[in-house]
Write a protein that holds these residues in place. Structure first.
Motif, mmCIF file in Angstrom:
data_model
loop_
_atom_site.group_PDB
_atom_site.id
_atom_site.type_symbol
_atom_site.label_atom_id
_atom_site.label_comp_id
_atom_site.label_asym_id
_atom_site.label_seq_id
_atom_site.Cartn_x
_atom_site.Cartn_y
_atom_site.Cartn_z
ATOM 1 N N ASP A 3 0.821 -1.212 0.000
ATOM 2 C CA ASP A 3 0.000 0.000 0.000
ATOM 3 C C ASP A 3 0.850 1.254 0.000
ATOM 4 O OD1 ASP A 3 -2.451 -1.128 -0.070
ATOM 5 O OD2 ASP A 3 -2.583 -1.369 2.092
ATOM 6 N N GLN B 222 3.065 1.224 -8.528
ATOM 7 C CA GLN B 222 2.187 0.685 -9.560
ATOM 8 C C GLN B 222 0.962 0.036 -8.935
ATOM 9 O OE1 GLN B 222 4.822 -1.918 -11.564
ATOM 10 N NE2 GLN B 222 5.630 -0.327 -12.884
ATOM 11 N N PHE B 223 1.181 -0.622 -7.818
ATOM 12 C CA PHE B 223 0.076 -1.273 -7.119
ATOM 13 C C PHE B 223 -0.943 -0.234 -6.667
ATOM 14 C CE2 PHE B 223 -1.727 -2.970 -3.136
ATOM 15 C CZ PHE B 223 -2.342 -4.091 -3.651
ATOM 16 N N LEU C 45 -2.873 1.286 -9.689
ATOM 17 C CA LEU C 45 -3.847 0.429 -10.349
ATOM 18 C C LEU C 45 -4.809 -0.209 -9.372
ATOM 19 C CD1 LEU C 45 -1.385 -0.961 -12.929
ATOM 20 C CD2 LEU C 45 -3.421 0.343 -13.429
ATOM 21 N N SER C 46 -4.813 0.258 -8.133
ATOM 22 C CA SER C 46 -5.690 -0.393 -7.166
ATOM 23 C C SER C 46 -7.158 -0.146 -7.504
ATOM 24 C CB SER C 46 -5.386 0.076 -5.755
ATOM 25 O OG SER C 46 -5.547 1.457 -5.695
ATOM 26 N N TYR C 47 -7.422 0.783 -8.437
ATOM 27 C CA TYR C 47 -8.826 0.965 -8.831
ATOM 28 C C TYR C 47 -9.321 -0.236 -9.633
ATOM 29 C CZ TYR C 47 -7.368 2.160 -13.576
ATOM 30 O OH TYR C 47 -6.836 2.123 -14.841
ATOM 31 N N LYS C 48 -8.387 -1.066 -10.075
ATOM 32 C CA LYS C 48 -8.782 -2.274 -10.795
ATOM 33 C C LYS C 48 -9.311 -3.349 -9.844
ATOM 34 C CE LYS C 48 -7.992 -1.528 -15.126
ATOM 35 N NZ LYS C 48 -9.098 -1.670 -16.067
ATOM 36 N N ASP C 49 -9.214 -3.110 -8.571
ATOM 37 C CA ASP C 49 -9.713 -4.076 -7.589
ATOM 38 C C ASP C 49 -11.237 -4.086 -7.617
ATOM 39 O OD1 ASP C 49 -10.205 -5.721 -5.533
ATOM 40 O OD2 ASP C 49 -9.108 -4.584 -4.014
ATOM 41 N N LEU C 50 -11.794 -5.219 -8.043
ATOM 42 C CA LEU C 50 -13.253 -5.287 -8.161
ATOM 43 C C LEU C 50 -13.925 -5.177 -6.796
ATOM 44 C CD1 LEU C 50 -13.585 -8.130 -10.776
ATOM 45 C CD2 LEU C 50 -13.903 -5.700 -11.119
ATOM 46 N N ARG C 51 -13.174 -5.433 -5.725
ATOM 47 C CA ARG C 51 -13.767 -5.350 -4.387
ATOM 48 C C ARG C 51 -14.271 -3.940 -4.095
ATOM 49 N NH1 ARG C 51 -10.037 -8.670 -4.810
ATOM 50 N NH2 ARG C 51 -10.152 -10.744 -3.939
ATOM 51 N N ARG D 112 -17.615 -3.520 -5.411
ATOM 52 C CA ARG D 112 -18.618 -4.256 -4.665
ATOM 53 C C ARG D 112 -18.965 -3.568 -3.351
ATOM 54 N NH1 ARG D 112 -19.220 -9.369 -6.572
ATOM 55 N NH2 ARG D 112 -20.898 -9.436 -5.072
ATOM 56 N N THR D 113 -17.947 -3.102 -2.647
ATOM 57 C CA THR D 113 -18.244 -2.443 -1.374
ATOM 58 C C THR D 113 -18.953 -1.120 -1.617
ATOM 59 O OG1 THR D 113 -15.946 -1.776 -1.428
ATOM 60 C CG2 THR D 113 -16.535 -3.447 0.165
ATOM 61 N N LEU E 128 -18.560 1.645 -21.160
ATOM 62 C CA LEU E 128 -17.341 2.117 -21.801
ATOM 63 C C LEU E 128 -17.617 2.604 -23.222
ATOM 64 C CD1 LEU E 128 -14.275 2.433 -21.635
ATOM 65 C CD2 LEU E 128 -14.082 0.147 -22.570
ATOM 66 N N ILE F 83 -25.755 -7.786 -4.084
ATOM 67 C CA ILE F 83 -25.594 -6.341 -3.855
ATOM 68 C C ILE F 83 -26.895 -5.748 -3.327
ATOM 69 C CG2 ILE F 83 -25.257 -4.137 -5.038
ATOM 70 C CD1 ILE F 83 -23.263 -5.524 -6.841
ATOM 71 N N PHE G 198 1.926 -5.403 -12.369
ATOM 72 C CA PHE G 198 1.040 -4.245 -12.350
ATOM 73 C C PHE G 198 1.417 -3.221 -13.401
ATOM 74 C CE2 PHE G 198 0.155 -6.106 -8.274
ATOM 75 C CZ PHE G 198 -1.224 -6.031 -8.264
ATOM 76 N N ASN G 199 2.291 -3.654 -14.310
ATOM 77 C CA ASN G 199 2.731 -2.746 -15.350
ATOM 78 C C ASN G 199 2.493 -3.417 -16.696
ATOM 79 O OD1 ASN G 199 3.951 -0.674 -16.680
ATOM 80 N ND2 ASN G 199 6.021 -1.435 -16.326
ATOM 81 N N PHE H 175 -5.651 -6.099 -17.616
ATOM 82 C CA PHE H 175 -6.292 -6.525 -16.369
ATOM 83 C C PHE H 175 -7.568 -7.321 -16.606
ATOM 84 C CE2 PHE H 175 -3.421 -3.438 -14.646
ATOM 85 C CZ PHE H 175 -2.974 -4.109 -13.535
ATOM 86 N N GLN I 29 -6.430 -9.872 -9.079
ATOM 87 C CA GLN I 29 -7.505 -9.960 -8.086
ATOM 88 C C GLN I 29 -7.031 -10.730 -6.858
ATOM 89 O OE1 GLN I 29 -10.112 -8.200 -8.095
ATOM 90 N NE2 GLN I 29 -9.704 -7.456 -10.146
ATOM 91 N N PHE J 268 -4.946 -8.369 -4.801
ATOM 92 C CA PHE J 268 -5.816 -7.445 -4.077
ATOM 93 C C PHE J 268 -6.479 -8.164 -2.908
ATOM 94 C CE2 PHE J 268 -6.223 -5.206 -8.342
ATOM 95 C CZ PHE J 268 -5.356 -4.203 -7.973
ATOM 96 N N ASN K 145 -4.115 -8.393 -0.113
ATOM 97 C CA ASN K 145 -4.001 -7.070 0.486
ATOM 98 C C ASN K 145 -5.196 -6.739 1.369
ATOM 99 O OD1 ASN K 145 -4.540 -3.875 -0.004
ATOM 100 N ND2 ASN K 145 -2.401 -4.387 0.333
ATOM 101 N N PHE L 118 -14.454 -11.172 -0.540
ATOM 102 C CA PHE L 118 -14.973 -11.241 -1.900
ATOM 103 C C PHE L 118 -14.158 -12.238 -2.705
ATOM 104 C CE2 PHE L 118 -16.641 -7.092 -0.630
ATOM 105 C CZ PHE L 118 -17.961 -7.288 -0.958
ATOM 106 N N LEU M 84 -14.549 -13.318 -6.453
ATOM 107 C CA LEU M 84 -14.069 -12.526 -7.585
ATOM 108 C C LEU M 84 -12.855 -13.157 -8.249
ATOM 109 C CD1 LEU M 84 -14.286 -8.999 -5.988
ATOM 110 C CD2 LEU M 84 -15.805 -9.983 -7.673
#
Lengths: 633, 560
Positions: free
Chosen positions: A110, A115-116, A119-125, A128-129, A265, B109, B357-358, B405, B414, B417, B420, B433, B436
């Motif tokens: 974190d 880079q992590f 791109l953390s917006y790519k986390d689908l969680r 969901r939250t 999109l 949801i 991540f790149n 991704f 995923q 994440f 994390n 989750f 996912l």
């Protein structure tokens, strides 16, 4: 016996896990049970290790006993067993090495892995939250739930969707979920940790959650809808501020888009690809326009700040020539503005008739330093060279907001003015009348320029969008008496016999509202788009590249677009509105923009935004506005 | 503390109880999200564990097992953790259903949203939304109507998830009984080379019929090949290690070296064809383990270590991402010939590992194809896209990130994440989750576990594994002949290294390779193989104990 009875009466429900861990918060039960599970298994593993270690040494075989050390050291079993032990250590090391990476991703990524983070917006969680935890409602300045701007609606099929009262009218302010963030993505306090760990669930989470409360914003729902109506089929922007507090009452930029159209999109790309209309561009805050004569207000304020408000300057038929050999600056019609003609003018006359010669001379007289200083007070970026002006970025600090996310989401493109010594006195003169190197102003900036003298204390208030914030000053522009004087001069534009907007504001005057303003008409080079395909029109041109070879390139075809401007303050005694209107290709300021400003003032009066004393005595029949609303929908 | 079967039965019964608690937690978590879990499946899981918990009674009574129970208990413990995480995953309709995934997600949801509204919204707001106007109040789960479970008794008990573990237990017992016998072991040791050739049969068959490390769906039928490979290699090495010590001018005889080289190449060729680099890594690690333990001469050890290091460095040099290569002078020139030879899959995996991540540029040859496919799909939806790209070069970059991704990096990203978001104590069973992460029940089970049980849950797996490996090493130390020693340490190493390669792939300590976590992952052939290996290990442990007991009783007789 008594004890046994007590035992029988014991409420076994108390031992249900829901009651053990705190049943009101549902998540506590599984969280608590998981922790029990982990601890239990951990204890068992420790137990297992103990039983294993207590039986660690095996007894020796007979032949192994009483062997000399040198011999036993060279036995095959001993050698192999030594390797086995080394292997075991290596394995344990490797296991913890692997586990170390797990620790890295939980604790350190974190903070350390850029880079992590990026791109953390790519986390689908997150999605969901966010979907499960509803945002607060967005209420307009009345604060009533009934006039909510953004709220949740139960659809007939049972889905709960975020709905917007003014989906198209407020699209730029609200922002999309995909592209540049707006209020929707910045206004609500993000929870410190949207994904709490099990022990945090047990110890910290509270119900009902006190985060995500509803937010009142300064926008007036009806006025905002009215602005959108005014700019229908036109390109342009309107900004309405309250000069006393900095409240943004309404702000609209046309062409706009429907937020629901920007969800997927493909639709998003389609809107983004519309380079001709640029629906995603918030023209009110992020598009540069040449301010034209409206910028004379700025020059006038500079003159007041320098104490030169009483200077009189002479207009001549051949125009003002700043230095020998320079081109001359004349008034709009080529000579001098009527009705005063080519005479010596004071600042009031000059402002009323919008004399180019006077303000050009005034700017040269004030000099670069004073212009630079005034620009800074107005949050305009004063740069040295025209090239620097192209580097201007966003200016979030102008906002009075509770956090940086809101400031960044609403940050206006910073307006620029060139004051360096490399540009000539002629250029400075042009800047004084809002042309030349003063040609990068946003409508939002012009509303701020109007709002400073409109403030009773001569202060530039920081604009704000959250209703409950206390007002904040950005800078002290002029003294209170000077501000009153400037307001009176601005009043001449709508009241004086030669005022450029006198005719347009007749009905406003008739309603008993004194207002001030300034018209503006400015030419801007704009690219031409093909009528049918909507593509940029280009012509093939040739130029020499670095090596001196001729290369062909596509140059866009440009035309001169005449933008119509009007800035306005009302009511003059105690201004509650500071308005900036720009209509692209609208022609004269008095022709299109000034009438819009007049209508906005009348609408604000009807809505009570000018104060109770200005509210119309006889109520306007209520059916009228609702009818209009129906049309726009 | 005595090392008795009863102690371990006690521990195992506690494991069953704790697993029941975990299953209840998952059930409750599911109710919060608006779906039900199957009580039948939970019962099935507990039943399986109960069989395993009571099996020691049978083994010690009828098979007179005297060996080390720690091996067995730690393996069952890992298996119980695996069952728990699998229960979590397979209960989730969003994870299991193929057709109405989106609908299941939407329903979950919606349930959470309604809970939030009931708990936080004022009566006035609820009324405006068209809901019953009640003041904010806690949710009562007994009033809810969760999505019901699918499947009945026969579905549950005749599914592969019941039959495969039962079959594994049977195989475990068979292996134990078979390998406890002297004659079987002697036979295997004598015919080592023939056994090795057996290895080739499933591998070659698989190599012909499969693609991308998986054959016929998600199966890996070459998993059992580990056992003949190991026995054969141990048999060969237990003869050769003495001969290798005899050198002529420092070089051993060719007839002693050739079988070893053959064994070294053996796993590489089929796995290279299968593109199963995880198994390749595990096999090589086991090979190295056995070799280093058996061979005594230092130079001969160095030959192996050196050649492994050389191979690894060639691989790494070739597959390092370009950005890293550019930092070191000369490396890009060295790498370019290797790059041409290396399969795309290795290069993808290395990039995902070191620079996941790149996203690579769309021109990169191993990524171009996937990117183009993704791009074509986009163009189909929006024909105007090529024009937009011309005008806006940044657009391609964002499409590339999306493609990366959505296609290749989706699963690993995923999972990361997930690691994390798990934190120290995890989100709680049923509250994460994990649905996912695609295929989280087999390759990525460690990620699912880490998300819901956190670092502590990961530590449980690591410690259970270390206990297992230490018990295995203990067994190997106790064996009296080289063949058994090599067999035992080989079995331990197979399970241990496979677990490390799997977890390393998820935590990005190693490239991700798509092999299972032994005993924990949901699997067919891999689970059976793991249990057979456990049976063999117990058999060897039993033989040691019998030997020692005999020695001790004879000692006793001598002394008396």
């Amino acid at each position: 016996m008594h004890n046994l009875l007590f035992f029988l009466q014991f409420d076994w429900n108390q031992l249900r896990p829901e009651n053990l861990f705190g049943g009101q918060i549902l998540e506590r039960t599984p969280a608590g049970l998981s922790i029990v599970y982990v601890i239990g298994i951990a204890v068992l593993i420790i137990f297992l290790l103990l039983t294993f270690l207590s039986n660690f040494r095996r007894p020796k075989f007979t032949f192994e006993e009483n062997l000399p050390r040198e011999v036993s050291r060279k036995l095959t079993t001993t050698l192999a067993n030594r390797s086995l032990r080394i292997w075991q250590f290596i394995f344990i090391f490797l296991a913890f090495f692997v586990y170390g990476f797990h620790v890295y991703w939980t604790y350190f990524a974190d903070d350390n892995n850029e880079q992590f983070q990026a791109l953390s917006y790519k986390d689908l969680r997150n999605r969901r939250t966010n979907a499960a935890r509803l945002r607060g409602w967005m209420l307009d300045r009345t604060g009533k739930l009934g006039s909510a701007l953004a709220y949740y609606k139960l659809e007939p099929d049972g889905d709960i969707n975020r709905t917007f009262a003014l989906e198209k009218e407020m699209a730029h302010l609200l922002g999309t979920e995909r592209g540049t963030p707006g209020l929707e993505r910045s206004l609500y306090r993000q929870e410190a940790d949207a994904t709490p760990e099990a022990w945090e669930v047990l110890t910290r989470i509270k119900r009902p959650a006190d985060e995500q409360r509803d937010v009142k914003i300064t926008i007036d729902r009806d006025l905002q809808a009215f602005l959108a109506e005014q700019l229908k089929d036109k390109k342009g922007a309107i900004v309405v501020l309250n000069p006393q507090t900095g409240d943004v009452l309404a702000m609209y930029s046309n062409p706009s888009f429907n937020l629901s159209e920007a969800r997927t999109l493909e639709d998003y790309l389609k809107l983004e690809g519309d380079k001709r209309n640029k629906p995603f561009l918030n023209r009110a805050m992020r598009e540069y326009y040449v301010p034209g004569s409206t910028f004379k207000t700025f020059t006038m304020v500079s003159a007041f700040r320098a104490g030169k408000q009483n200077t009189t300057l002479t207009s001549t038929p051949e125009g003002f020539i700043p230095f020998r050999g320079s081109r001359s600056i004349t008034d709009a019609n080529g000579g001098c503005e009527p009705p005063f003609g080519c005479t010596t003018l004071n600042i009031m006359q000059a402002f009323e008739v919008s004399s180019n010669q006077f303000f050009a001379q005034m700017a040269v007289d004030l000099g670069r330093e004073r212009i630079r200083e005034t620009a800074g007070a107005f949050s305009i970026l004063a740069v040295d060279t025209p090239e620097d002006a192209l580097q201007a970025g966003f200016f979030p600090d102008i906002w009075n907001a509770s956090n940086d996310r809101i400031k960044n989401a609403l940050a206006p493109q910073q307006s620029t003015i060139v004051t360096g010594s490399k540009i000539s006195a002629y250029d400075i003169g042009l800047e004084g009348m809002g042309q030349g190197y003063a040609g990068q102003m946003t409508p939002f900036q012009m509303a701020l320029i109007a709002s400073a003298p409109a403030n009773l204390e001569g202060k530039l208030m920081k604009p704000k969008i959250e209703l409950d914030l206390p007002p904040q000053m950005f800078s002290q522009i002029v003294t209170p008496p000077q501000a009153a004087q400037i307001r009176e001069i601005m009043g001449l534009v709508t009241e004086g016999s030669g005022g450029t907007a006198t005719r347009v504001f007749a009905n406003v005057r008739a309603a008993g509202i004194r207002s001030g303003g300034k018209t503006g008409t400015a030419e801007k080079q704009a690219p031409v788009y093909d009528e049918k395909t909507g593509k940029l029109k280009t012509v093939k041109k040739k130029r020499r590249n670095d090596k001196g070879e001729l290369v062909e390139y596509n140059a866009p075809v440009m035309y001169e677009r005449t933008d119509s401007w009007y800035i306005s303050i009302a009511p003059l005694e105690k201004p509650q509105l500071a308005i900036a209107v720009v209509v692209e290709g609208g022609g004269y300021g008095a022709a299109i923009s000034a009438p819009i400003a007049a209508r906005v003032i009348m609408k604000a009066r009807e809505l009570g935004l000018l104060g109770e004393e200005y509210r119309p005595k006889t109520q306007v029949p209520k059916t009228l506005p609702t009818k209009k609303k129906g049309k726009t929908k | 503390m005595k090392h008795r079967a009863s102690t371990h039965i006690f521990i195992l019964l506690l494991v069953v109880a704790l697993t029941a608690i975990a299953h209840y937690s998952i059930h409750y978590g599911a109710l919060i999200r608006g779906y039900e879990t199957s009580p039948l499946t939970a019962g099935r899981n507990l039943f399986l564990l109960l069989i395993l918990a009571l099996l020691p009674i049978f083994l010690s009574r009828f098979a007179r097992f005297q060996g080390n129970w720690t091996l067995y208990t730690s393996a069952v413990l890992l298996f119980s953790i695996g069952l728990t995480v699998q229960y979590r995953l397979f209960s989730d309709p969003e994870y299991t259903s193929r057709k109405d995934k989106a609908e299941a997600r939407q329903q979950k949801i919606k349930t959470l949203q309604l809970h939030y509204i009931q708990e936080n919204y004022s009566a006035e707001k609820k009324q405006m939304m068209g809901l019953p106007a009640t003041p904010p109040s806690p949710v009562d789960l007994s009033q809810e109507k969760p999505r019901p479970v699918e499947g009945d008794l026969t579905d549950v008990f005749l599914s592969g998830r019941t039959l495969i573990p039962l079959f594994s237990i049977a195989c475990f017992l068979g292996a134990f009984i078979l390998f406890s016998r002297d004659d079987v072991l002697t036979f295997l040791q004598r015919n080592g080379f023939a056994v090795v050739l057996l290895t080739l049969v499933p591998l070659l068959l698989a190599a012909i019929t499969s693609s991308a490390g998986k054959s016929i769906g998600n199966m890996t039928p070459w998993e059992p090949a580990k056992i003949p490979f190991l026995i054969g290699f141990a048999a060969i090495l237990s003869v050769l290690y003495k001969n290798l010590a005899r050198t002529y001018w420092g070089v051993p005889r060719a007839k002693d070296v050739i079988p070893l080289v053959f064994m070294a190449i053996l796993p590489f060729v089929p796995f290279f064809v299968l593109k199963d680099f995880g198994q390749m890594m595990v096999f090589s690690a086991v090979y190295a383990t056995l070799y280093l333990i058996a061979v005594r001469r230092l130079p001969q050890r160095f030959v192996l270590v050196g050649s492994v290091a050389l191979l690894l460095s060639i691989l790494i040099v070739g597959a390092l991402p370009e950005k890293t290569q550019e930092k070191i002078p000369l490396l890009p020139t060295l790498a370019s010939p290797v790059k041409k030879v290396l399969p795309d899959r290795i290069q993808q995996r290395f990039h995902l590992w070191l620079d996941g991540f790149n996203p690579p540029t769309p021109e990169t040859d191993w990524w171009k194809e996937d990117y183009d496919d993704y791009y074509k799909e986009l163009v189909k939806k929006d024909p105007n896209l090529p024009n937009l790209l011309e005008e806006d070069p940044n657009l391609q970059k964002s499409i590339n990130i999306d493609a990366w991704f959505d296609v290749l990096a989706f699963q690993p990203a995923q999972a990361t994440f997930g690691l994390n978001s798990g934190g120290t104590s995890g989100r709680g069973l049923g509250l994460g989750f994990v649905e996912l992460i695609p295929v989280a029940d087999s390759d990525y089970i460690y990620a699912a576990l880490a998300e819901e049980l956190g670092l502590l849950g990961g530590l449980l797996v690591i410690f259970a594994l270390l206990t297992f490996v230490s018990a295995g090493v203990r067994t190997a130390l106790d064996t009296r002949d080289m063949f058994s020693k090599l067999c035992v340490i080989g079995l331990t190493a197979f399970i241990g290294f496979q677990a490390l390669v799997n977890m390393g792939g998820i935590t990005r300590a190693l490239p991700m390779t798509g092999i299972t976590l032994p005993f924990v992952s949901h699997g067919g052939f891999s689970l059976v193989t793991s249990f057979v290996m456990l049976g063999m290990l117990l058999a060897f442990s039993h033989r040691n104990a019998v030997d020692i007991n005999q020695v001790q009783s004879s000692k006793f007789q001598v002394q008396s």
